[in-house]
Write a protein that holds these residues in place. Structure first.
Motif, mmCIF file in Angstrom:
data_model
loop_
_atom_site.group_PDB
_atom_site.id
_atom_site.type_symbol
_atom_site.label_atom_id
_atom_site.label_comp_id
_atom_site.label_asym_id
_atom_site.label_seq_id
_atom_site.Cartn_x
_atom_site.Cartn_y
_atom_site.Cartn_z
ATOM 1 N N THR A 1 -5.471 11.185 -7.715
ATOM 2 C CA THR A 1 -6.001 12.448 -7.199
ATOM 3 C C THR A 1 -6.750 12.335 -5.882
ATOM 4 O O THR A 1 -6.581 13.185 -5.014
ATOM 5 C CB THR A 1 -6.936 13.129 -8.223
ATOM 6 N N THR A 2 -7.561 11.302 -5.703
ATOM 7 C CA THR A 2 -8.401 11.276 -4.502
ATOM 8 C C THR A 2 -8.243 10.037 -3.640
ATOM 9 O O THR A 2 -8.869 9.960 -2.587
ATOM 10 C CB THR A 2 -9.898 11.404 -4.882
ATOM 11 N N SER A 3 -7.426 9.069 -4.024
ATOM 12 C CA SER A 3 -7.349 7.830 -3.237
ATOM 13 C C SER A 3 -6.349 7.894 -2.092
ATOM 14 O O SER A 3 -6.383 7.063 -1.214
ATOM 15 C CB SER A 3 -7.012 6.647 -4.140
ATOM 16 N N LEU B 1 -10.053 4.866 -17.225
ATOM 17 C CA LEU B 1 -9.472 6.197 -17.149
ATOM 18 C C LEU B 1 -9.884 6.874 -15.841
ATOM 19 O O LEU B 1 -9.047 7.480 -15.157
ATOM 20 C CB LEU B 1 -9.905 7.047 -18.349
ATOM 21 N N ASP B 2 -11.138 6.763 -15.472
ATOM 22 C CA ASP B 2 -11.603 7.374 -14.223
ATOM 23 C C ASP B 2 -10.919 6.763 -13.007
ATOM 24 O O ASP B 2 -10.592 7.478 -12.052
ATOM 25 C CB ASP B 2 -13.122 7.253 -14.084
ATOM 26 N N GLU B 3 -10.683 5.457 -13.017
ATOM 27 C CA GLU B 3 -10.007 4.805 -11.898
ATOM 28 C C GLU B 3 -8.545 5.240 -11.801
ATOM 29 O O GLU B 3 -8.015 5.413 -10.702
ATOM 30 C CB GLU B 3 -10.113 3.287 -12.020
ATOM 31 N N LYS C 1 0.844 -1.196 0.000
ATOM 32 C CA LYS C 1 0.000 0.000 0.000
ATOM 33 C C LYS C 1 0.876 1.242 0.000
ATOM 34 O O LYS C 1 1.867 1.315 0.733
ATOM 35 C CB LYS C 1 -0.925 0.039 1.228
ATOM 36 N N GLU C 2 0.480 2.226 -0.804
ATOM 37 C CA GLU C 2 1.248 3.463 -0.871
ATOM 38 C C GLU C 2 1.140 4.233 0.443
ATOM 39 O O GLU C 2 0.058 4.357 1.013
ATOM 40 C CB GLU C 2 0.715 4.351 -1.997
ATOM 41 N N ILE C 3 2.288 4.712 0.909
ATOM 42 C CA ILE C 3 2.326 5.632 2.042
ATOM 43 C C ILE C 3 3.219 6.805 1.663
ATOM 44 O O ILE C 3 4.048 6.704 0.757
ATOM 45 C CB ILE C 3 2.850 4.980 3.342
ATOM 46 N N ARG C 4 3.065 7.884 2.356
ATOM 47 C CA ARG C 4 3.926 9.056 2.179
ATOM 48 C C ARG C 4 4.995 8.990 3.264
ATOM 49 O O ARG C 4 4.741 9.217 4.438
ATOM 50 C CB ARG C 4 3.112 10.341 2.271
#
Length: 172
Positions: free
Chosen positions: A139-141, A131-133, A53-56
């Motif tokens: 942008t919003t996930s 494309l929306d996914e 999972k992506e984290i910052r």
């Protein structure tokens, strides 16, 4: 001293437990791909995978990485090889990395490590995103949108689509 698993290898680190993972990766382990962009988890340049999972990593304390798998773009080829049998040839890049090269995505390249991490997370959970996914993923996930100051967003979308086709074929 604590031990963390980075790109498939156990690594001992001496930083204090509240040190951001980004600083441990860059300063102590000499892993250069995650970048310091904003220091507030708002741009995505420091993104890494933590257990897929992506984290910052600029705000994520190293203590929370103990016992988990940290993957940077340097570790993507081995991650791909571990997920596919027979494994791709030694030295082969991850399909996301191949797609970034093929689609000539980077301009300055500063944000691209985080972009590739996000693309990998997306494609591991959704083999053929719409494309929306793809737009939603960037942008919003997450905690905030991934920012590219050069504006290579169209090339990024094209690269994610291309990487999807490579991954479906099992290629790299």
């Amino acid at each position: 001293m604590q031990t963390i698993k980075v790109n498939g290898r156990m690594r001992e680190v001496s930083s204090s437990l509240d040190t951001p993972l980004l600083y441990v990766l860059r300063d102590e382990l000499d892993i250069g791909s995650p970048q310091f962009g904003c220091g507030l988890a708002q741009c995505g340049a420091c993104s890494v995978l933590l257990d897929g999972k992506e984290i910052r990593s600029c705000i994520y304390p190293v203590s929370l990485a103990v016992g988990k798998e940290v993957t940077t773009i340097e570790g993507l080829p081995d991650r791909w090889a571990m997920q596919h049998k027979p494994a791709p040839s030694k030295g082969a890049l991850h399909p996301v990395q191949e797609a970034w090269i093929e689609q000539q995505v980077p301009q300055c390249g500063f944000c691209q490590s985080g972009m590739m991490i996000k693309a990998t997370e997306l494609l591991e959970s959704k083999a053929n995103p719409t494309l929306d996914e793809i737009k939603e993923a960037f942008t919003t996930s997450g905690p905030s949108p991934h920012l590219c100051r050069c504006g290579t967003y169209i090339a990024i979308v094209d690269a994610v689509r291309y990487a999807s086709t490579l991954m479906a074929k099992g290629e790299a």
